[in-house]
Structure formats: structure tokens, C-alpha cells
Design a protein around this motif. Sequence first.
Motif, PDB file in Angstrom:
ATOM      1  N   PHE A 140       0.836  -1.195   0.000  1.00 41.40           N
ATOM      2  CA  PHE A 140       0.000   0.000   0.000  1.00 41.40           C
ATOM      3  C   PHE A 140       0.878   1.255   0.000  1.00 41.40           C
ATOM      4  N   SER A 141       1.905   1.256   0.840  1.00 44.35           N
ATOM      5  CA  SER A 141       2.774   2.429   0.906  1.00 44.35           C
ATOM      6  C   SER A 141       3.654   2.552  -0.334  1.00 44.35           C
ATOM      7  N   LEU A 142       3.873   1.442  -1.052  1.00 39.32           N
ATOM      8  CA  LEU A 142       4.563   1.542  -2.333  1.00 39.32           C
ATOM      9  C   LEU A 142       3.759   2.413  -3.294  1.00 39.32           C
ATOM     10  N   PHE A 143       2.446   2.197  -3.348  1.00 40.67           N
ATOM     11  CA  PHE A 143       1.608   3.016  -4.224  1.00 40.67           C
ATOM     12  C   PHE A 143       1.492   4.446  -3.694  1.00 40.67           C
ATOM     13  N   THR A 144       1.619   4.606  -2.377  1.00 38.72           N
ATOM     14  CA  THR A 144       1.736   5.951  -1.834  1.00 38.72           C
ATOM     15  C   THR A 144       2.927   6.661  -2.450  1.00 38.72           C
ATOM     16  N   MET A 145       4.045   5.965  -2.512  1.00 38.44           N
ATOM     17  CA  MET A 145       5.262   6.573  -3.024  1.00 38.44           C
ATOM     18  C   MET A 145       5.220   6.770  -4.539  1.00 38.44           C
ATOM     19  N   ILE A 146       4.496   5.894  -5.239  1.00 38.70           N
ATOM     20  CA  ILE A 146       4.318   6.125  -6.686  1.00 38.70           C
ATOM     21  C   ILE A 146       3.541   7.424  -6.903  1.00 38.70           C
ATOM     22  N   GLY A 147       2.464   7.603  -6.138  1.00 41.64           N
ATOM     23  CA  GLY A 147       1.718   8.847  -6.234  1.00 41.64           C
ATOM     24  C   GLY A 147       2.542  10.050  -5.811  1.00 41.64           C
ATOM     25  N   LEU A 148       3.312   9.890  -4.720  1.00 39.57           N
ATOM     26  CA  LEU A 148       4.157  10.982  -4.258  1.00 39.57           C
ATOM     27  C   LEU A 148       5.227  11.313  -5.287  1.00 39.57           C
ATOM     28  N   GLY A 149       5.843  10.262  -5.841  1.00 42.70           N
ATOM     29  CA  GLY A 149       6.891  10.488  -6.833  1.00 42.70           C
ATOM     30  C   GLY A 149       6.364  11.172  -8.076  1.00 42.70           C
ATOM     31  N   ALA A 150       5.210  10.706  -8.555  1.00 42.19           N
ATOM     32  CA  ALA A 150       4.622  11.336  -9.738  1.00 42.19           C
ATOM     33  C   ALA A 150       4.239  12.783  -9.457  1.00 42.19           C
ATOM     34  N   GLY A 151       3.668  13.023  -8.277  1.00 41.66           N
ATOM     35  CA  GLY A 151       3.250  14.379  -7.935  1.00 41.66           C
ATOM     36  C   GLY A 151       4.417  15.328  -7.746  1.00 41.66           C
ATOM     37  N   THR A 152       5.413  14.921  -6.949  1.00 43.74           N
ATOM     38  CA  THR A 152       6.542  15.820  -6.678  1.00 43.74           C
ATOM     39  C   THR A 152       7.406  16.036  -7.915  1.00 43.74           C
ATOM     40  N   SER A 153       7.428  15.058  -8.828  1.00 42.05           N
ATOM     41  CA  SER A 153       8.192  15.238 -10.062  1.00 42.05           C
ATOM     42  C   SER A 153       7.454  16.129 -11.053  1.00 42.05           C
ATOM     43  N   ALA A 154       6.133  15.934 -11.173  1.00 44.99           N
ATOM     44  CA  ALA A 154       5.361  16.695 -12.154  1.00 44.99           C
ATOM     45  C   ALA A 154       5.034  18.095 -11.686  1.00 44.99           C
ATOM     46  N   GLY A 155       4.868  18.287 -10.373  1.00 47.52           N
ATOM     47  CA  GLY A 155       4.434  19.574  -9.858  1.00 47.52           C
ATOM     48  C   GLY A 155       5.296  20.751 -10.286  1.00 47.52           C
ATOM     49  N   PRO A 156       6.634  20.715 -10.042  1.00 47.13           N
ATOM     50  CA  PRO A 156       7.456  21.865 -10.451  1.00 47.13           C
ATOM     51  C   PRO A 156       7.426  22.127 -11.957  1.00 47.13           C
ATOM     52  N   PHE A 157       7.409  21.060 -12.768  1.00 44.90           N
ATOM     53  CA  PHE A 157       7.382  21.241 -14.220  1.00 44.90           C
ATOM     54  C   PHE A 157       6.059  21.878 -14.668  1.00 44.90           C
ATOM     55  N   LEU A 158       4.942  21.379 -14.138  1.00 48.24           N
ATOM     56  CA  LEU A 158       3.645  21.941 -14.509  1.00 48.24           C
ATOM     57  C   LEU A 158       3.509  23.388 -14.037  1.00 48.24           C
ATOM     58  N   PHE A 249      14.599  11.426  -5.272  1.00 44.37           N
ATOM     59  CA  PHE A 249      13.867  10.969  -4.092  1.00 44.37           C
ATOM     60  C   PHE A 249      12.742  10.019  -4.489  1.00 44.37           C
ATOM     61  N   SER A 250      11.987  10.392  -5.506  1.00 47.84           N
ATOM     62  CA  SER A 250      10.834   9.598  -5.917  1.00 47.84           C
ATOM     63  C   SER A 250      11.246   8.215  -6.404  1.00 47.84           C
ATOM     64  N   LEU A 251      12.288   8.153  -7.213  1.00 50.46           N
ATOM     65  CA  LEU A 251      12.753   6.856  -7.715  1.00 50.46           C
ATOM     66  C   LEU A 251      13.264   5.979  -6.572  1.00 50.46           C
ATOM     67  N   ALA A 252      14.032   6.565  -5.668  1.00 50.65           N
ATOM     68  CA  ALA A 252      14.605   5.788  -4.574  1.00 50.65           C
ATOM     69  C   ALA A 252      13.534   5.269  -3.628  1.00 50.65           C
ATOM     70  N   VAL A 253      12.518   6.096  -3.360  1.00 51.11           N
ATOM     71  CA  VAL A 253      11.515   5.685  -2.397  1.00 51.11           C
ATOM     72  C   VAL A 253      10.656   4.540  -2.947  1.00 51.11           C
ATOM     73  N   VAL A 254      10.405   4.539  -4.249  1.00 47.79           N
ATOM     74  CA  VAL A 254       9.657   3.431  -4.852  1.00 47.79           C
ATOM     75  C   VAL A 254      10.466   2.136  -4.773  1.00 47.79           C
ATOM     76  N   LEU A 255      11.753   2.214  -5.092  1.00 50.46           N
ATOM     77  CA  LEU A 255      12.614   1.033  -4.987  1.00 50.46           C
ATOM     78  C   LEU A 255      12.682   0.527  -3.550  1.00 50.46           C
ATOM     79  N   ALA A 256      12.744   1.452  -2.598  1.00 51.92           N
ATOM     80  CA  ALA A 256      12.791   1.048  -1.196  1.00 51.92           C
ATOM     81  C   ALA A 256      11.530   0.306  -0.789  1.00 51.92           C
ATOM     82  N   ARG A 257      10.372   0.792  -1.227  1.00 50.71           N
ATOM     83  CA  ARG A 257       9.127   0.126  -0.863  1.00 50.71           C
ATOM     84  C   ARG A 257       9.028  -1.276  -1.474  1.00 50.71           C
ATOM     85  N   LEU A 258       9.614  -1.460  -2.653  1.00 50.38           N
ATOM     86  CA  LEU A 258       9.610  -2.794  -3.253  1.00 50.38           C
ATOM     87  C   LEU A 258      10.408  -3.784  -2.431  1.00 50.38           C
TER      88      LEU A 258
END
Length: 391
Positions: A140-158, A249-258
Motif C-alpha cells: 500500500f505504501s509503495l503506491f503511496t510513493m508512486i503517487g508521491l513520486g509522480a506528484g513531486t516530479s510533475a508539480g514543479p514542471f507543470l 527521491f521519488s525513484l529511490a523511495v519506490v525502490l525502497a518500498r519494493l
Amino acid sequence: MSLLPSLFANRQFQIIVIVQMLMVFSNNLLNPVLPVHFQSIGLNESQIGFAMGIVSLGALLLRPWSGMSADVRGSRFTLLVGQFLMWTGFAAYLWVTGFWPLLFVRFYQGVAMSFYGTGAVTFASTVGTRETATAAIAYFSLFTMIGLGAGTSAGPFLYQAVGFTPLIAVSLTAAACAAAVTWFGTKPAPARAGEGRAPFRAVLAAKIVLAPSVCLFASNFTLGTMFTFVPLLALARGIGGYSVFFVSFSLAVVLARLGVRAVNDWFGPVKTSVGASILNAASALLLAAAPSPAVFAVAGVLVGFGFGTIYPTLAGYLVQNVREANKGSALSILSGAGDIGNALGASVLGVVAHAFGFTAVFSAAAAVILVCAFYFHTALVGPARTPTPSA
């Protein structure tokens, strides 16, 4: 990994991880850009720190009620209330610009996150059996981090590409989709009020709950500091491309949750949590010593692995060691400790940044996490690892 197919064959688990991913994405589209947006409307570093941190105060104050709501009324009800409150909080950013109104909106957002977060993680922990709860929280927290990673990566660009108002519209759309999936797709998870349920204060006082909560406090203290002040540090030093911190951060946190379940099997939850804390402290010390694009990338990797490991480890430890009837309250206390860390990391260190600069900010964050990790380790080795009756 044998638990993974059985968990994802469960429709309720499929639904809650999709909902969590969408809600975390909607929230974290905004988090990395809010400090920059607040600065653009005239707030100083101290005001930005308070505005970013007060969301955690709102969450903290409502944690007892959100935990009892999950135990008494069920986790589905609690997370639906939280989703509605979060959506209205996102919408408020379209109209509110002054410092004091922004403080109120951020506090309100914390209240919303208290109900949503407690309801979501408690719902996920009820999928399957008690023995599979740790794995359920980890995935469950892995998908938390996928959402967090997608959001924190896309937010500054958007934000740079289309501006703040369209970014809010994207966030609102994602949150509305999550609420619709929850309403139509989930079934009420059983509430656990009844024989054996201890008072909230008794659960809070149990060392088996308190020590992990202190450890998560320190982790979120560091992460809240970084998310607030890395963009401002980059602007102050004229360093371009600070978004590399959030991407790494986003990439590392997803790998950590796996890999978190395997790491826990090898080292146990106490050693795993202490090791993750050391990674978080090392990341903060790097930022204090020599900020640069390369250091931003390395620091993002270190804190990503540290943060990605520590929450599912500590939450799983609680689920395995507290009474079933107290699970919602125990998880709300753990999350509340994280709220305190976020609040203090942003608000107190905002004053430090204003007075002493960013080197002092990240050095202080590292010191806090090392002290708390030492307490956590000493509290849970030996006889203290046996759950107390009150928990």
C-alpha cells in the motif's frame, strides 16, 4: 513476494491502492511548489515555514478523533470524510492569498489529511489476515510513493509550464476521481470497537507505540525540512534544477518500498528503522555541507531510501504488536508523530533559516534524527520489545 499475487487478487486492496495513489498524487502536485508560490505572493522564509508546517498541526490535533473514528465507525467512513475535506482545501488555494487566511487553509488541510490518512492505512491493514497486514501496508505504501513520486516530479514542471491555477485544477480532478472510486468501489471494512479496546491515552503511553512514533517523528522532521527548504536553498544559492532532488527521491523511495519486506526479514524492524534513520541524517548533512545539483541528486536518493523504508517498517511493527481493536488508534498515533515532525521541521527551522541560514537548518535536522534513532533503539531492544498489555 508470494504474498503479492494474493493481495492484488483482492478487489478491495486493488481499490485502496488506486485511491491512495490518486490522493497522494493530488496532494504532492502542490507541495513542492507551494513554498515558491508563497514567496511569489510576498511571504518571507519564516512565514513560509509556518504556512507549510501548520498543516501538520491540524492533522496532529485531530488524530485522536480520526483514530477513534476508524475503530468505531470504520475506516471507509473515515477516509471518505477525509477525501471531501481535502478536495475543498485544494480548491481554497484558488482564492486565498494573505498570510493569515493561508494559515487557516493549511490548518484545515491538516484536519483533512488526519481523517483521510488514518482511514486509508487502517483500511489497507484490514485486507487479508493479521499475518499479512505488514505486507499489505508495505505494498500500500509503495503506491503511496508512486503517487508521491509522480506528484513531486510533475508539480514543479507543470507550475513552470502552465502556472498555479491549472495546477490546482489537475489536483482537484485527481482527488475527485479518487473519491468516486472510493464511493463506488469499496465495501465497509469492519470496525473494531468492542471487548479489548483500550482507551486512546493507554495506547499512546505504551512504549511499543511511543518508540516507533518518536522514530517516525524524526524521519518526517527531516523530510518536511527538505521539501520546504531545498527549493529555497537552490534559489538563494543560484543553483538551477533543484527538481533533481525530488526526482531522485521519488525513484529511490519506490525502490525502497519494493524491497522493504525483504530488508525487514533480514535485519528485523528495529535495525531496519535505525539504518533508515542514518540514511536520512546523512542526506541532511550533505545538503548542509555542499549544496549543488549533484548533491541534490545524491541527497534525494539517500532520503528516498531512508524514508521509503521507515514508514512501512514502523507501521507493520505496530500492526503486528498491538491489539486488533486498537489498530486504528495506534496507527493514528504513529501518523500523528509524523505530523509533529513535519510541523516542526518546516516551522521551527523556518525561524532558524531566517536567522542563521540553510546550513544550520539541515545540520539541525540531522542532529534531531540521530538523537531520536538512538532513543528508539534503546527503547525497543531486550524486554521492551514485548508488547505491553495496554497496547
